[in-house]
Design a protein around this motif. Structure first.
Motif, PDB file in Angstrom:
ATOM      1  N   PRO A 200       0.837  -1.205   0.000  1.00 31.29           N
ATOM      2  CA  PRO A 200       0.000   0.000   0.000  1.00 31.29           C
ATOM      3  C   PRO A 200       0.866   1.247   0.000  1.00 31.29           C
ATOM      4  N   PRO A 201       0.315   2.408  -0.397  1.00 32.46           N
ATOM      5  CA  PRO A 201       1.096   3.658  -0.390  1.00 32.46           C
ATOM      6  C   PRO A 201       1.754   3.923   0.961  1.00 32.46           C
ATOM      7  N   SER A 202       1.053   3.569   2.019  1.00 32.61           N
ATOM      8  CA  SER A 202       1.613   3.642   3.365  1.00 32.61           C
ATOM      9  C   SER A 202       1.131   2.416   4.131  1.00 32.61           C
ATOM     10  N   PRO A 203       1.919   1.921   5.077  1.00 33.11           N
ATOM     11  CA  PRO A 203       1.542   0.702   5.794  1.00 33.11           C
ATOM     12  C   PRO A 203       0.179   0.821   6.476  1.00 33.11           C
ATOM     13  N   ILE A 204      -0.616  -0.233   6.391  1.00 31.18           N
ATOM     14  CA  ILE A 204      -1.915  -0.286   7.057  1.00 31.18           C
ATOM     15  C   ILE A 204      -1.702  -0.556   8.546  1.00 31.18           C
ATOM     16  N   GLU A 274       6.750  -4.649   6.106  1.00 28.19           N
ATOM     17  CA  GLU A 274       6.759  -3.343   5.449  1.00 28.19           C
ATOM     18  C   GLU A 274       5.388  -2.973   4.903  1.00 28.19           C
ATOM     19  N   LYS A 275       4.443  -3.926   4.892  1.00 22.81           N
ATOM     20  CA  LYS A 275       3.104  -3.659   4.363  1.00 22.81           C
ATOM     21  C   LYS A 275       2.118  -3.207   5.439  1.00 22.81           C
ATOM     22  N   PHE A 276       2.496  -3.322   6.695  1.00 20.40           N
ATOM     23  CA  PHE A 276       1.597  -2.941   7.773  1.00 20.40           C
ATOM     24  C   PHE A 276       2.428  -2.473   8.959  1.00 20.40           C
ATOM     25  N   ARG A 277       1.739  -1.892   9.944  1.00 21.82           N
ATOM     26  CA  ARG A 277       2.383  -1.555  11.206  1.00 21.82           C
ATOM     27  C   ARG A 277       1.450  -1.931  12.343  1.00 21.82           C
ATOM     28  N   PHE A 278       2.033  -2.309  13.464  1.00 21.76           N
ATOM     29  CA  PHE A 278       1.270  -2.709  14.631  1.00 21.76           C
ATOM     30  C   PHE A 278       1.053  -1.529  15.583  1.00 21.76           C
ATOM     31  N   HIS A 279      -0.167  -1.436  16.100  1.00 21.79           N
ATOM     32  CA  HIS A 279      -0.433  -0.659  17.300  1.00 21.79           C
ATOM     33  C   HIS A 279      -0.960  -1.660  18.319  1.00 21.79           C
ATOM     34  N   ILE A 280      -0.350  -1.704  19.473  1.00 25.63           N
ATOM     35  CA  ILE A 280      -0.705  -2.681  20.492  1.00 25.63           C
ATOM     36  C   ILE A 280      -1.453  -1.983  21.626  1.00 25.63           C
ATOM     37  N   ALA A 281      -2.637  -2.468  21.934  1.00 25.03           N
ATOM     38  CA  ALA A 281      -3.446  -1.891  23.007  1.00 25.03           C
ATOM     39  C   ALA A 281      -3.630  -2.940  24.094  1.00 25.03           C
ATOM     40  N   LYS A 282      -3.017  -2.699  25.239  1.00 25.64           N
ATOM     41  CA  LYS A 282      -3.076  -3.667  26.338  1.00 25.64           C
ATOM     42  C   LYS A 282      -4.348  -3.440  27.147  1.00 25.64           C
TER      43      LYS A 282
END
Length: 376
Positions: A200-204, A274-282
């Motif tokens: 994607p243009p920027s990681p999802i 490189e196609k995504f990024r993680f956000h982790i919510a504890k």
């Protein structure tokens, strides 16, 4: 807990990918019509969620809490969530156990033909909930509930549990020799997309709401290729987002995005970090449980972080909440896909949040495509 048979190092390394059998939860209530929501955390006993329809109603709630707190220091407003738009809910005749229009989980007044909800307030109080039901503009008052990780049901076939432990032992002993591909990867037919979908243009942004993330794990995204972000409750007793004292959250993140072609561990559904990024919510503590309101705050952090997909392998049985139902509808209206596990008690209990209208419910299957352990 199936992990009690494993060493600390085995538990840490087994936290990524594979079958979701990380934590067993004892079934103490065999009646599928009764709420399974159980409040073992003493902080939850006096916690309520109040839905309101107007800003004026919120002001009245705040004023009431302020006045009550002046004579009782245990009463406090823990948080407020205003919806992105007013949610309107028709009375669908959901009668709960009493058949009187209540949800069976802390009470609330009968819904009118249609009511609007503009947001929710989380309050810690020892008062009777009628003190809030009588406030003009309050549409519902409900007890907060406890959510837990969806692990392997405790009455599962012991031979299956033994096979799981044996598989972990084999994976650990051969881990340094090759990268393993869990059988579920081929079952969901995702490999055809790995080389055919352009980045994607920027990681999802993908958000995992669970017990945290083992930041620094050799088989999970991290710097310099991915700046993993996170959120936690700020309560030291619940732990911090980048330390997973349970391993369930790390396992779930690994099922999604364990790194491919690195000769380590396993491969995730999307092995290209490189196609995504993680956000982790504890939203859950290292114990594997947490307040329903904390999970809602965790989901809110996902939305604020720009997540387009939110994954949750957690829940409770027979614990429908009107406020939570409308909350997830509001998230969906912001073009965010929320996915939740269907539950692993393997029976007819209603499971939430997977049972809410705006949440995609995902059930399990056994190896080879047979019936899994999900609720149905």
């Amino acid at each position: 807990d199936n992990r009690s048979k494993l060493s600390k190092e085995q538990r840490r390394l087994a936290g990524v990918g594979g079958d979701d059998a990380q934590s067993a939860r004892a079934l103490t209530n065999d009646d599928p019509t009764q709420p399974f929501a159980h409040v073992s955390d003493p902080d939850l006993v006096n916690q309520i969620i109040v839905s309101y329809s107007t800003p004026e109603a919120l002001i009245q709630i705040q004023n009431h809490v302020s006045t009550a707190a002046s004579s009782n220091g245990e009463i406090k407003l823990k948080g407020v969530k205003n919806f992105s738009r007013v949610q309107r809910r028709k009375n669908r005749g959901r009668g709960g156990q009493g058949g009187d229009g209540r949800d069976g989980n802390g009470g609330g007044r009968q819904l009118q033909d249609e009511e609007s909800t503009a947001g929710i307030a989380v309050i810690v109080t020892t008062e009777d909930i009628s003190a809030y039901q009588s406030i003009n503009g309050v549409t519902k008052v409900e007890r907060d509930t406890e959510l837990t990780i969806d692990g392997l049901r405790s009455n599962f076939d012991p031979d299956v549990v033994k096979k799981y432990i044996d598989d972990l032992d084999r994976a650990q002993s051969g881990r340094k020799l090759q990268e393993a591909r869990p059988w579920g990867i081929d079952l969901v037919n995702v490999t055809q997309l790995w080389d055919t979908i352009d980045p994607p243009p920027s990681p999802i942004t993908i958000c995992v709401v669970d017990t945290g993330y083992d930041l620094g794990h050799v088989d999970l995204p991290q710097l310099p290729l991915q700046d993993v972000t996170g959120w936690d409750t700020g309560n030291a007793n619940n732990g911090v987002w980048n330390v997973d004292g349970n391993s369930h959250g790390t396992h779930c993140a690994g099922s999604i995005g364990a790194i491919g072609n690195n000769a380590e561990g396993v491969v995730g559904v999307n092995p290209d970090q490189e196609k995504f990024r993680f956000h982790i919510a504890k939203g859950l503590s290292d114990r594997g449980s947490g307040a329903g309101s904390d999970v809602l705050n965790a989901v809110s952090s996902c939305v604020e972080a720009g997540a387009k997909v939110i994954s949750m392998s957690l829940g409770c049985d027979n614990c429908f909440s009107q406020a939570t139902d409308l909350f997830y509808q509001d998230v969906y209206d912001q073009n965010v896909l929320v996915i939740a596990a269907a539950g692993n008690s393997g029976d007819v209990r209603d499971h939430f949040p997977s049972g809410y209208t705006a949440v995609m419910s995902v059930a399990s299957v056994a190896e080879g495509g047979g019936e899994g352990s999900s609720n149905y």
